[in-house]
Design a protein around this motif. Structure first.
Motif, mmCIF file in Angstrom:
data_model
loop_
_atom_site.group_PDB
_atom_site.id
_atom_site.type_symbol
_atom_site.label_atom_id
_atom_site.label_comp_id
_atom_site.label_asym_id
_atom_site.label_seq_id
_atom_site.Cartn_x
_atom_site.Cartn_y
_atom_site.Cartn_z
ATOM 1 N N THR A 241 0.840 -1.191 0.000
ATOM 2 C CA THR A 241 0.000 0.000 0.000
ATOM 3 C C THR A 241 0.873 1.238 0.000
ATOM 4 N N GLN B 25 4.341 0.662 2.109
ATOM 5 C CA GLN B 25 4.459 -0.391 3.113
ATOM 6 C C GLN B 25 4.013 -1.716 2.514
ATOM 7 N N ILE C 40 2.387 -5.125 3.939
ATOM 8 C CA ILE C 40 1.713 -5.489 5.187
ATOM 9 C C ILE C 40 1.097 -6.870 5.062
ATOM 10 N N ASP D 155 -1.905 -8.528 6.516
ATOM 11 C CA ASP D 155 -3.123 -8.141 7.239
ATOM 12 C C ASP D 155 -3.636 -9.227 8.166
ATOM 13 N N HIS E 37 0.988 -7.053 10.566
ATOM 14 C CA HIS E 37 2.436 -6.862 10.681
ATOM 15 C C HIS E 37 2.965 -6.199 9.409
ATOM 16 N N THR E 38 3.795 -5.165 9.580
ATOM 17 C CA THR E 38 4.440 -4.500 8.448
ATOM 18 C C THR E 38 5.775 -5.197 8.176
ATOM 19 N N SER F 153 9.003 -1.310 4.692
ATOM 20 C CA SER F 153 8.478 0.030 4.431
ATOM 21 C C SER F 153 9.590 0.897 3.872
#
Length: 219
Positions: free
Chosen positions: A129, A140, A142, A144, A148-149, A152
């Motif tokens: 995203t 980033q 991610i 979902d 957790h990322t 980035s």
């Protein structure tokens, strides 16, 4: 009664004529013309009031200024059930949704929520995203499922800021996409899903996607 018994027919009639007869008032009835006239008068008054409401004038002592409730816009999370708005209404408003001026930010939030219903990051294919401001670009990757990322990158980082100082915004966005791809592959991520975050897929947004593909990410 005895006096009446001694009277003849002519005397009786003369006696009756001496009584005062109470007159019963006749009931007033409205004819068809009266009913049609009353209906026409009511219709004319309603037309005048409606004309005053739409023209912005005061008719028969009633003010025609239409007001609408203002609702403040607050930053929203993805799972926000409703959208608040700051509405400026011009003219006559009959209920919600009529003559409301929707801001560009709210339109983007609507598109964002519509996209997020279909695009979701998983451990096998996390979600890339982006966020675009006037001067910077952020991205980033991610997962979902656990929130957790994984990786980035953004043009506000010190190392990146020095590299994009002499580049155009589109070139800087493409560099962010490449950097995201390299950091994701270092974490073992090969496939992703792309979330344009409500933005149109062109310009800097498309440049980030192109840079991530050049880095080896598949989507």
């Amino acid at each position: 009664m005895a006096a009446m018994a001694t009277m003849g027919p002519s005397s009786y009639s003369a006696y009756v004529d001496t009584f005062e007869v109470a007159r019963v008032p006749r009931r007033q009835r409205f004819g068809k013309n009266s009913i049609f006239g009353a209906v026409a008068l009511v219709g004319l008054v309603m037309c005048v009031i409606a004309w005053g409401g739409f023209s912005g004038q005061s008719v028969l002592g009633f003010s025609s200024a239409a007001t609408a409730s203002t609702r403040s816009f607050a930053p929203m999370m993805i799972k926000t059930p409703g959208i608040t708005r700051n509405v400026d209404v011009h003219g006559v408003s009959f209920g919600n949704g009529i003559n409301e001026r929707i801001t560009p930010l709210e339109r983007r939030v609507r598109r964002k929520l519509h996209i997020r219903k279909k695009v979701e990051g998983t451990p096998e294919r996390p979600r890339l995203t982006i966020f675009r401001s006037n001067n910077h670009m952020y991205g980033q990757i991610i997962d979902d499922s656990i929130g957790h990322t994984i990786a980035s990158a953004g043009t506000v980082e010190k190392d990146v800021k020095a590299q994009v100082a002499d580049k155009t915004p589109k070139e800087a966005a493409e560099m962010i996409g490449k950097l995201l791809g390299e950091r994701a592959k270092a974490k073992g991520v090969e496939k992703i899903v792309f979330d344009r975050n409500g933005y149109k897929y062109h310009g800097r947004v498309a440049a980030v996607a192109d840079g991530a593909r050049e880095a080896g990410l598949v989507f």
